[in-house]
Design an enzyme around this catalytic site. Structure first.
Site, PDB file in Angstrom:
ATOM      1  N   CYS A 183       0.875  -1.167   0.000  1.00  0.00           N
ATOM      2  CA  CYS A 183       0.000   0.000   0.000  1.00  0.00           C
ATOM      3  C   CYS A 183       0.914   1.218   0.000  1.00  0.00           C
ATOM      4  O   CYS A 183       2.087   1.105  -0.341  1.00  0.00           O
ATOM      5  CB  CYS A 183      -0.946  -0.016   1.195  1.00  0.00           C
ATOM      6  SG  CYS A 183      -0.124   0.059   2.801  1.00  0.00           S
ATOM      7  N   LEU A 184       0.406   2.360   0.390  1.00  0.00           N
ATOM      8  CA  LEU A 184       1.233   3.560   0.351  1.00  0.00           C
ATOM      9  C   LEU A 184       2.182   3.654   1.543  1.00  0.00           C
ATOM     10  O   LEU A 184       3.360   3.915   1.367  1.00  0.00           O
ATOM     11  CB  LEU A 184       0.336   4.803   0.271  1.00  0.00           C
ATOM     12  CG  LEU A 184       1.027   6.109  -0.059  1.00  0.00           C
ATOM     13  CD1 LEU A 184       1.715   6.026  -1.421  1.00  0.00           C
ATOM     14  CD2 LEU A 184       0.026   7.251  -0.050  1.00  0.00           C
TER      15      LEU A 184
END
Length: 100
Positions: free
Chosen positions: A81-82
Site C-alpha cells: 500500500c502507500l
C-alpha cells in the site's frame, strides 16, 4: 514500506527479487490512488475493502475480475500500500482466511 509475511519493511529491491519467483503481489490501495500515483508493475490491485470477498471468490471469477490466477492458501503473496498500514491489515485478513 511493503509487508511480506514475516518480513515487514520489505524494500522495493527485495520485492523485485521476489517477483522473479512465483509470488503474487497484491496492491491494496484504492483505485484512485493507483490512478494518481501509478501502479507497481506486475501487481494486481485489490483495494483493502474488497480483499475479504476477493480471497473467497470462485477461482474463475477471480481470474476474470482481476486478470490473475487466484492464489491458493499456500501460494506466496505480498501485499503493498502507500505507507504499510493497509498491507499489514491485508496480511491479517489473508491469515484469518487460512492463507499461510
Amino acid at each position: 514500506s511493503l509487508c511480506a509475511g514475516e518480513a515487514p519493511g520489505l524494500s522495493y529491491r527485495e520485492l523485485k527479487d521476489l517477483k522473479k519467483t512465483d509470488v503474487l503481489h497484491i496492491d491494496v490501495r484504492e483505485r484512485w490512488e493507483i490512478d494518481m500515483h501509478g501502479r507497481i508493475p506486475a501487481s494486481v490491485n485489490i483495494p483493502l475493502g474488497e480483499l475479504v470477498e476477493a480471497l473467497q471468490m470462485d477461482p474463475m471469477d477471480f481470474k476474470q475480475q482481476y486478470k490473475q490466477k487466484m492464489p491458493s492458501k499456500s501460494d506466496p503473496v505480498v501485499f503493498s500500500c502507500l505507507a504499510g498500514t493497509r498491507s499489514k491489515q491485508a496480511l491479517g485478513v489473508a491469515t484469518s482466511l487460512g492463507f499461510s
